[in-house]
Design a protein around this motif. Structure first.
Motif, PDB file in Angstrom:
ATOM      1  N   PHE A  86      46.298  22.980  25.090  1.00 19.14           N
ATOM      2  CA  PHE A  86      44.893  22.250  24.593  1.00 19.14           C
ATOM      3  C   PHE A  86      44.090  23.229  23.731  1.00 19.14           C
ATOM      4  N   GLY A  87      44.765  23.933  23.241  1.00 22.34           N
ATOM      5  CA  GLY A  87      44.071  24.711  22.078  1.00 22.34           C
ATOM      6  C   GLY A  87      43.186  25.983  22.881  1.00 22.34           C
ATOM      7  N   CYS A  88      43.329  26.307  24.320  1.00 20.69           N
ATOM      8  CA  CYS A  88      42.537  27.478  24.469  1.00 20.69           C
ATOM      9  C   CYS A  88      43.070  28.498  23.972  1.00 20.69           C
ATOM     10  N   VAL A  89      42.286  29.604  23.281  1.00 17.27           N
ATOM     11  CA  VAL A  89      42.513  30.837  22.856  1.00 17.27           C
ATOM     12  C   VAL A  89      42.039  31.925  23.686  1.00 17.27           C
ATOM     13  N   TYR A  90      41.358  31.859  24.626  1.00 18.33           N
ATOM     14  CA  TYR A  90      40.971  32.706  25.686  1.00 18.33           C
ATOM     15  C   TYR A  90      41.266  32.440  26.981  1.00 18.33           C
ATOM     16  N   VAL A  91      41.292  33.359  27.919  1.00 15.20           N
ATOM     17  CA  VAL A  91      41.416  32.873  29.411  1.00 15.20           C
ATOM     18  C   VAL A  91      40.840  34.172  30.283  1.00 15.20           C
ATOM     19  N   ILE A  92      39.655  34.042  30.890  1.00 16.21           N
ATOM     20  CA  ILE A  92      39.045  34.944  31.825  1.00 16.21           C
ATOM     21  C   ILE A  92      40.366  35.433  32.964  1.00 16.21           C
ATOM     22  N   ILE A  93      40.435  36.604  33.081  1.00 14.42           N
ATOM     23  CA  ILE A  93      41.342  37.084  34.024  1.00 14.42           C
ATOM     24  C   ILE A  93      40.525  38.092  34.926  1.00 14.42           C
ATOM     25  N   GLY A  94      40.661  38.022  36.336  1.00 17.68           N
ATOM     26  CA  GLY A  94      40.211  38.805  37.172  1.00 17.68           C
ATOM     27  C   GLY A  94      38.510  38.802  37.399  1.00 17.68           C
ATOM     28  N   HIS A  95      38.060  37.794  37.264  1.00 16.82           N
ATOM     29  CA  HIS A  95      36.393  37.893  37.366  1.00 16.82           C
ATOM     30  C   HIS A  95      36.069  38.162  38.822  1.00 16.82           C
ATOM     31  N   SER A  96      35.218  38.855  38.909  1.00 23.70           N
ATOM     32  CA  SER A  96      34.725  39.303  40.226  1.00 23.70           C
ATOM     33  C   SER A  96      34.839  38.404  41.295  1.00 23.70           C
ATOM     34  N   GLU A  97      34.401  37.083  40.828  1.00 28.46           N
ATOM     35  CA  GLU A  97      34.428  35.906  41.932  1.00 28.46           C
ATOM     36  C   GLU A  97      35.765  35.606  42.316  1.00 28.46           C
ATOM     37  N   ARG A  98      36.838  35.623  41.392  1.00 27.54           N
ATOM     38  CA  ARG A  98      38.080  35.565  41.980  1.00 27.54           C
ATOM     39  C   ARG A  98      38.720  36.801  42.822  1.00 27.54           C
ATOM     40  N   ARG A  99      38.275  37.950  42.617  1.00 30.42           N
ATOM     41  CA  ARG A  99      38.426  39.084  43.106  1.00 30.42           C
ATOM     42  C   ARG A  99      38.031  39.341  44.648  1.00 30.42           C
ATOM     43  N   THR A 100      36.669  38.713  44.733  1.00 28.99           N
ATOM     44  CA  THR A 100      36.040  38.790  46.149  1.00 28.99           C
ATOM     45  C   THR A 100      35.855  37.465  46.764  1.00 28.99           C
ATOM     46  N   LEU A 101      35.901  36.531  46.109  1.00 29.67           N
ATOM     47  CA  LEU A 101      36.096  35.250  46.863  1.00 29.67           C
ATOM     48  C   LEU A 101      37.393  34.843  47.344  1.00 29.67           C
ATOM     49  N   TYR A 102      38.418  35.079  46.645  1.00 29.67           N
ATOM     50  CA  TYR A 102      39.740  34.520  46.572  1.00 29.67           C
ATOM     51  C   TYR A 102      40.841  35.604  46.705  1.00 29.67           C
ATOM     52  N   GLY A 103      40.208  36.933  47.051  1.00 30.32           N
ATOM     53  CA  GLY A 103      41.229  38.011  47.182  1.00 30.32           C
ATOM     54  C   GLY A 103      42.245  38.219  46.279  1.00 30.32           C
ATOM     55  N   GLU A 104      41.995  38.147  45.059  1.00 28.37           N
ATOM     56  CA  GLU A 104      42.859  38.646  43.949  1.00 28.37           C
ATOM     57  C   GLU A 104      42.844  40.157  43.921  1.00 28.37           C
ATOM     58  N   THR A 105      43.922  40.826  43.697  1.00 26.29           N
ATOM     59  CA  THR A 105      44.358  41.972  43.898  1.00 26.29           C
ATOM     60  C   THR A 105      44.529  42.568  42.383  1.00 26.29           C
ATOM     61  N   ASP A 106      44.390  43.930  42.073  1.00 22.86           N
ATOM     62  CA  ASP A 106      44.532  44.630  40.791  1.00 22.86           C
ATOM     63  C   ASP A 106      46.101  43.811  40.296  1.00 22.86           C
ATOM     64  N   GLU A 107      46.889  43.999  41.280  1.00 19.98           N
ATOM     65  CA  GLU A 107      48.286  43.836  40.912  1.00 19.98           C
ATOM     66  C   GLU A 107      48.354  42.234  40.311  1.00 19.98           C
ATOM     67  N   GLU A 108      47.822  41.438  41.122  1.00 19.66           N
ATOM     68  CA  GLU A 108      47.708  40.153  40.657  1.00 19.66           C
ATOM     69  C   GLU A 108      47.089  39.792  39.335  1.00 19.66           C
ATOM     70  N   VAL A 109      46.013  40.633  39.091  1.00 20.69           N
ATOM     71  CA  VAL A 109      45.448  40.447  37.947  1.00 20.69           C
ATOM     72  C   VAL A 109      46.157  40.726  36.829  1.00 20.69           C
ATOM     73  N   ALA A 110      46.916  41.962  37.286  1.00 21.35           N
ATOM     74  CA  ALA A 110      47.778  42.338  36.168  1.00 21.35           C
ATOM     75  C   ALA A 110      48.868  41.523  35.744  1.00 21.35           C
ATOM     76  N   LYS A 111      49.453  40.860  36.800  1.00 19.47           N
ATOM     77  CA  LYS A 111      50.513  40.005  36.421  1.00 19.47           C
ATOM     78  C   LYS A 111      49.996  38.565  35.627  1.00 19.47           C
ATOM     79  N   LYS A 112      48.662  38.337  35.929  1.00 18.97           N
ATOM     80  CA  LYS A 112      48.090  37.195  35.326  1.00 18.97           C
ATOM     81  C   LYS A 112      47.932  37.500  33.614  1.00 18.97           C
ATOM     82  N   PHE A 113      47.476  38.864  33.495  1.00 13.81           N
ATOM     83  CA  PHE A 113      47.277  39.347  32.096  1.00 13.81           C
ATOM     84  C   PHE A 113      48.712  39.279  31.336  1.00 13.81           C
ATOM     85  N   VAL A 114      49.886  39.712  32.153  1.00 10.41           N
ATOM     86  CA  VAL A 114      50.922  39.499  31.289  1.00 10.41           C
ATOM     87  C   VAL A 114      51.569  37.983  31.032  1.00 10.41           C
ATOM     88  N   ALA A 115      51.196  37.208  32.060  1.00  8.97           N
ATOM     89  CA  ALA A 115      51.492  35.722  31.691  1.00  8.97           C
ATOM     90  C   ALA A 115      50.828  35.418  30.633  1.00  8.97           C
TER      91      ALA A 115
END
Length: 250
Positions: A86-115
């Motif tokens: 749908f033409g997205c250029v950017y994606v926010i990865i590892g926002h603090s709300e994702r880390r604190t509210l949904y428990g995203e770890t550094d490792e998961e953020v890194a996986k999302k970065f790669v993907a």
């Protein structure tokens, strides 16, 4: 010279009518903005309409999150390739709300970065410390750990296709803002962390400030040498404020 990027994170806000009004306001004032790039990151369901409204304008759009999986039995998740379609250029990865509210770890953020990069998206990788961590004087330890996880995933060279956003968690939605000097110190630390691995990538890396940037403080923050724009929350929901921040980047 690095261009400024002003990216709006709408979070879980908006409606079809409100979005149209907001984007019409941004489009009406875009001619007064020069020297900086603009982007908006709406909730997933609004991306197709945002894409339609912004087509043919210099404003880009992105998503607020993606899965690190490409497809499969992951109910409720959205793959990077889906938003890219749908033409997205950017994606926010590892926002603090994702880390604190949904428990995203550094490792998961890194996986999302790669993907995200594999799908052709530019990740806006968020890093930052809580108030407790700042008071314990471990800001650099926390931010360094978060940065190192991403660098370890693909190497520092991969950051040439990414953006970093420093968001002091204690300054998000609280009305508190890091002083320009506090923000600059962490931005410089991030750049130095990358430079230790790849100086050329570090020099070109856009590092945004993401802690309650407003029209009133934007110019002073972005005057600092290592602050290359902003990841804007509340102020991105009002066209006049969003544009005022973009003008301050000039």
């Amino acid at each position: 010279m690095r261009r400024a990027l002003i990216a709006g994170n709408w979070k879980m806000n908006g409606s079809r009518e409100a979005n149209r009004e907001l984007l019409d306001g941004i489009k009406a004032g875009i001619g007064e903005v020069s020297g900086s790039d603009l982007a908006v990151c709406p909730p997933f369901v609004y991306i197709p309409e945002v894409a339609e409204q912004l087509a043919g304008t210099p404003v880009k759009w992105g998503a607020q999150n993606v899965s690190h999986e490409s497809s499969g039995a992951f109910t409720g998740e959205v793959a990077p390739a889906m938003v890219r379609e749908f033409g997205c250029v950017y994606v926010i990865i590892g926002h603090s709300e994702r880390r604190t509210l949904y428990g995203e770890t550094d490792e998961e953020v890194a996986k999302k970065f790669v993907a995200a990069r594999a799908a052709g998206l530019t990740p806006i990788v968020c890093v930052g410390e809580t108030l407790e961590e700042r008071e314990q004087d471990v800001t650099e330890d926390v931010v360094g750990r978060q940065m190192d996880a991403v660098i370890a995933a693909e190497g520092a060279a991969a950051l040439a296709g990414a953006v970093i956003a420093y968001e002091p968690v204690w300054a998000i939605g609280t009305g508190r803002t890091a002083t320009p000097e506090q923000a600059q110190a962490v931005h410089a630390f991030i750049r130095q962390r990358v430079a230790a691995k790849d100086a050329n990538v570090a020099e070109g890396l856009q590092i945004l400030y993401g802690g309650s940037m407003k029209p009133e403080n934007a110019a002073e923050l972005m005057a600092k040498p290592d602050i290359d724009g902003g990841l804007i929350g509340g102020a991105s929901l009002k066209a006049d404020q969003f544009l005022a921040i973009a003008k301050a980047a000039n």
